[in-house]
Design a protein around this motif. Structure first.
Motif, PDB file in Angstrom:
ATOM      1  N   ASN A  39       0.849  -1.194   0.000  1.00  0.00           N
ATOM      2  CA  ASN A  39       0.000   0.000   0.000  1.00  0.00           C
ATOM      3  C   ASN A  39       0.884   1.244   0.000  1.00  0.00           C
ATOM      4  O   ASN A  39       2.094   1.160   0.220  1.00  0.00           O
ATOM      5  CB  ASN A  39      -0.927  -0.013   1.214  1.00  0.00           C
ATOM      6  CG  ASN A  39      -0.154  -0.031   2.526  1.00  0.00           C
ATOM      7  OD1 ASN A  39       0.982  -0.510   2.606  1.00  0.00           O
ATOM      8  ND2 ASN A  39      -0.751   0.470   3.578  1.00  0.00           N
ATOM      9  N   HIS A  40       0.283   2.379  -0.238  1.00  0.00           N
ATOM     10  CA  HIS A  40       1.070   3.610  -0.335  1.00  0.00           C
ATOM     11  C   HIS A  40       0.334   4.731   0.384  1.00  0.00           C
ATOM     12  O   HIS A  40      -0.652   5.264  -0.107  1.00  0.00           O
ATOM     13  CB  HIS A  40       1.268   3.963  -1.806  1.00  0.00           C
ATOM     14  CG  HIS A  40       2.357   4.953  -2.063  1.00  0.00           C
ATOM     15  ND1 HIS A  40       3.284   5.335  -1.093  1.00  0.00           N
ATOM     16  CD2 HIS A  40       2.696   5.656  -3.187  1.00  0.00           C
ATOM     17  CE1 HIS A  40       4.120   6.209  -1.607  1.00  0.00           C
ATOM     18  NE2 HIS A  40       3.785   6.426  -2.866  1.00  0.00           N
ATOM     19  N   THR A  42       2.142   7.500   2.141  1.00  0.00           N
ATOM     20  CA  THR A  42       2.816   8.791   2.161  1.00  0.00           C
ATOM     21  C   THR A  42       4.136   8.724   1.409  1.00  0.00           C
ATOM     22  O   THR A  42       4.640   7.634   1.085  1.00  0.00           O
ATOM     23  CB  THR A  42       3.041   9.260   3.615  1.00  0.00           C
ATOM     24  OG1 THR A  42       3.520  10.605   3.628  1.00  0.00           O
ATOM     25  CG2 THR A  42       4.028   8.358   4.330  1.00  0.00           C
ATOM     26  N   ASP A  45       7.183   6.353   2.369  1.00  0.00           N
ATOM     27  CA  ASP A  45       7.026   4.893   2.387  1.00  0.00           C
ATOM     28  C   ASP A  45       8.195   4.168   1.727  1.00  0.00           C
ATOM     29  O   ASP A  45       8.683   3.161   2.247  1.00  0.00           O
ATOM     30  CB  ASP A  45       5.731   4.488   1.673  1.00  0.00           C
ATOM     31  CG  ASP A  45       4.486   4.790   2.489  1.00  0.00           C
ATOM     32  OD1 ASP A  45       4.597   4.917   3.719  1.00  0.00           O
ATOM     33  OD2 ASP A  45       3.404   4.900   1.886  1.00  0.00           O
ATOM     34  N   SER A  46       8.629   4.646   0.574  1.00  0.00           N
ATOM     35  CA  SER A  46       9.676   3.950  -0.181  1.00  0.00           C
ATOM     36  C   SER A  46      10.973   3.871   0.607  1.00  0.00           C
ATOM     37  O   SER A  46      11.648   2.831   0.608  1.00  0.00           O
ATOM     38  CB  SER A  46       9.922   4.646  -1.519  1.00  0.00           C
ATOM     39  OG  SER A  46       8.773   4.585  -2.335  1.00  0.00           O
ATOM     40  N   PHE A  59      12.944   1.097  -6.789  1.00  0.00           N
ATOM     41  CA  PHE A  59      11.625   1.675  -7.007  1.00  0.00           C
ATOM     42  C   PHE A  59      11.654   2.554  -8.254  1.00  0.00           C
ATOM     43  O   PHE A  59      12.707   3.030  -8.666  1.00  0.00           O
ATOM     44  CB  PHE A  59      11.201   2.564  -5.830  1.00  0.00           C
ATOM     45  CG  PHE A  59      11.039   1.843  -4.531  1.00  0.00           C
ATOM     46  CD1 PHE A  59       9.814   1.315  -4.169  1.00  0.00           C
ATOM     47  CD2 PHE A  59      12.105   1.713  -3.653  1.00  0.00           C
ATOM     48  CE1 PHE A  59       9.653   0.659  -2.966  1.00  0.00           C
ATOM     49  CE2 PHE A  59      11.955   1.062  -2.440  1.00  0.00           C
ATOM     50  CZ  PHE A  59      10.719   0.528  -2.098  1.00  0.00           C
ATOM     51  N   TYR A 116       3.844  -0.087  -5.925  1.00  0.00           N
ATOM     52  CA  TYR A 116       2.580   0.228  -5.261  1.00  0.00           C
ATOM     53  C   TYR A 116       1.456   0.049  -6.292  1.00  0.00           C
ATOM     54  O   TYR A 116       1.253   0.922  -7.141  1.00  0.00           O
ATOM     55  CB  TYR A 116       2.585   1.667  -4.736  1.00  0.00           C
ATOM     56  CG  TYR A 116       3.724   1.962  -3.787  1.00  0.00           C
ATOM     57  CD1 TYR A 116       3.804   1.318  -2.549  1.00  0.00           C
ATOM     58  CD2 TYR A 116       4.723   2.868  -4.124  1.00  0.00           C
ATOM     59  CE1 TYR A 116       4.846   1.576  -1.686  1.00  0.00           C
ATOM     60  CE2 TYR A 116       5.769   3.137  -3.264  1.00  0.00           C
ATOM     61  CZ  TYR A 116       5.829   2.488  -2.045  1.00  0.00           C
ATOM     62  OH  TYR A 116       6.870   2.748  -1.190  1.00  0.00           O
ATOM     63  N   THR A 120      -0.640   5.416  -6.892  1.00  0.00           N
ATOM     64  CA  THR A 120      -0.453   6.732  -6.287  1.00  0.00           C
ATOM     65  C   THR A 120      -0.743   6.615  -4.795  1.00  0.00           C
ATOM     66  O   THR A 120      -1.235   5.582  -4.330  1.00  0.00           O
ATOM     67  CB  THR A 120      -1.389   7.775  -6.928  1.00  0.00           C
ATOM     68  OG1 THR A 120      -1.081   9.078  -6.411  1.00  0.00           O
ATOM     69  CG2 THR A 120      -2.854   7.468  -6.644  1.00  0.00           C
ATOM     70  N   ARG A 121      -0.435   7.669  -4.036  1.00  0.00           N
ATOM     71  CA  ARG A 121      -0.709   7.633  -2.609  1.00  0.00           C
ATOM     72  C   ARG A 121      -2.210   7.650  -2.338  1.00  0.00           C
ATOM     73  O   ARG A 121      -2.972   8.325  -3.042  1.00  0.00           O
ATOM     74  CB  ARG A 121      -0.042   8.816  -1.901  1.00  0.00           C
ATOM     75  CG  ARG A 121       1.469   8.763  -1.931  1.00  0.00           C
ATOM     76  CD  ARG A 121       2.076   9.803  -1.013  1.00  0.00           C
ATOM     77  NE  ARG A 121       1.792  11.157  -1.449  1.00  0.00           N
ATOM     78  CZ  ARG A 121       2.556  11.868  -2.264  1.00  0.00           C
ATOM     79  NH1 ARG A 121       3.647  11.339  -2.761  1.00  0.00           N
ATOM     80  NH2 ARG A 121       2.232  13.095  -2.592  1.00  0.00           N
ATOM     81  N   ASP A 154       1.494   7.350   7.537  1.00  0.00           N
ATOM     82  CA  ASP A 154       0.754   8.579   7.235  1.00  0.00           C
ATOM     83  C   ASP A 154       0.709   9.523   8.433  1.00  0.00           C
ATOM     84  O   ASP A 154       0.452  10.721   8.276  1.00  0.00           O
ATOM     85  CB  ASP A 154      -0.660   8.256   6.762  1.00  0.00           C
ATOM     86  CG  ASP A 154      -1.398   7.301   7.689  1.00  0.00           C
ATOM     87  OD1 ASP A 154      -0.743   6.588   8.474  1.00  0.00           O
ATOM     88  OD2 ASP A 154      -2.638   7.265   7.611  1.00  0.00           O
TER      89      ASP A 154
END
Length: 224
Positions: A39-40, A42, A45-46, A59, A116, A120-121, A154
Motif C-alpha cells: 500500500n502507499h 505517504t 514509504d519507499s 523503485f 505500489y 499513487t498515494r 501517514d
C-alpha cells in the motif's frame, strides 16, 4: 559503496527515531527476483520499506526528483538514487510502458523491485483498487510477489509533505505469492485482474485497511 554506507547510517537512525516494528521480513527470498507489492500512504514509504529489507530494493520514481539544479538538486539526486530510486518520466504518453520495462529489467537481473499497485498515494488512508502492472511483471518474469503493508507512516508525514514527525510505524510482510500457474498468460486481462486482486486482498489483510473498489486517481479527481 555509497548506497551501502548510506543504508548503514540510516537503518540504525530509523530505529532510534521511529522505533519501527518490522514483521515477516524473513519471508522475503534471500536471492533471486522478488516483487514487493504494498500500500502507499505517504511519500516516505519507499525509504522506510527499503530500510526495512536487508536486500537492496529498487523503485520507480518521477524523474523530477533527480533533475533539480544547484547543490540542493544534486544532493537530492544522489540521495534518491542511493536509496534505490530509478527515475522514469511517468507523465509522458509512454510513462507506464517505461515503468513496466524498467521493473522487468530489474527483476530479470535477479533484484528486488518495489511497487505500489494503487499507482499513487491513498488520498484518505483507505486501500484502493490495484492496477495490473504488478500482475504483468509477475507473469512476465516468474518472480514471486511478497505482499506488504505500511502501517502508521501517514502519521509521520501526513499528506506526503512537510518535515516528518516522530511516530512509530509498522512494516508487515506476507507469505510470497506464486503465480507460475498463469505462465504465458500475461496478456489475458481477466487473469491480470485476478492476480492483482489476489495481491491486493493480501495487502488489505496485512494492513487492515478499508478497501475501496475504484482507482485512487479517480477518487482524487472526484475530491478535486
Amino acid at each position: 559503496m555509497f548506497r551501502r554506507l548510506l543504508k548503514a547510517i540510516l537503518v540504525p537512525l530509523m530505529h532510534v527515531l521511529f522505533r519501527p516494528r518490522i514483521e515477516g521480513a524473513e519471508r522475503i527470498p534471500a536471492t533471486g527476483p522478488v516483487i514487493l507489492a504494498g500500500n502507499h500512504l505517504t511519500f516516505i514509504d519507499s525509504m522506510f520499506l527499503s530500510l526495512a529489507v536487508k536486500r537492496q530494493v529498487y523503485f520507480i520514481g518521477k524523474d523530477e526528483y533527480v533533475t533539480g539544479k544547484g547543490v540542493k538538486g544534486r544532493l537530492m539526486a544522489l540521495f534518491f538514487t542511493s536509496v534505490g530510486m530509478i527515475p522514469v518520466d511517468r507523465d509522458g504518453g509512454r510513462g507506464g510502458v517505461a515503468a513496466l520495462q524498467t521493473g522487468r529489467r530489474i527483476l530479470e537481473e535477479g533484484e528486488v523491485f518495489g511497487i505500489y499497485p494503487e499507482g499513487t498515494r491513498s488520498p484518505d488512508g483507505r486501500l484502493y483498487r490495484g492496477r495490473t502492472g504488478v500482475a504483468r511483471l509477475a507473469l512476465m518474469t516468474g518472480a514471486p510477489v511478497v505482499p506488504c503493508a505500511m502501517i502508521g507512516t501517514d502519521r509521520i508525514q501526513p499528506g506526503g509533505a512537510g518535515i516528518p514527525r516522530l511516530h512509530r510505524f509498522t512494516v508487515r510482510f506476507g507469505e510470497p505469492l506464486d503465480f507460475s500457474r498463469y505462465e504465458g498468460m500475461d496478456r489475458d486481462r481477466y487473469v491480470l485482474r485476478a492476480v492483482t486482486d489476489e495481491v491486493m486482498t493480501e495487502v488489505m489483510r496485512l494492513g487492515g485497511q478499508e478497501y475501496v473498489d475504484i482507482y485512487a486517481t479517480k477518487a482524487k479527481a472526484k475530491a478535486a
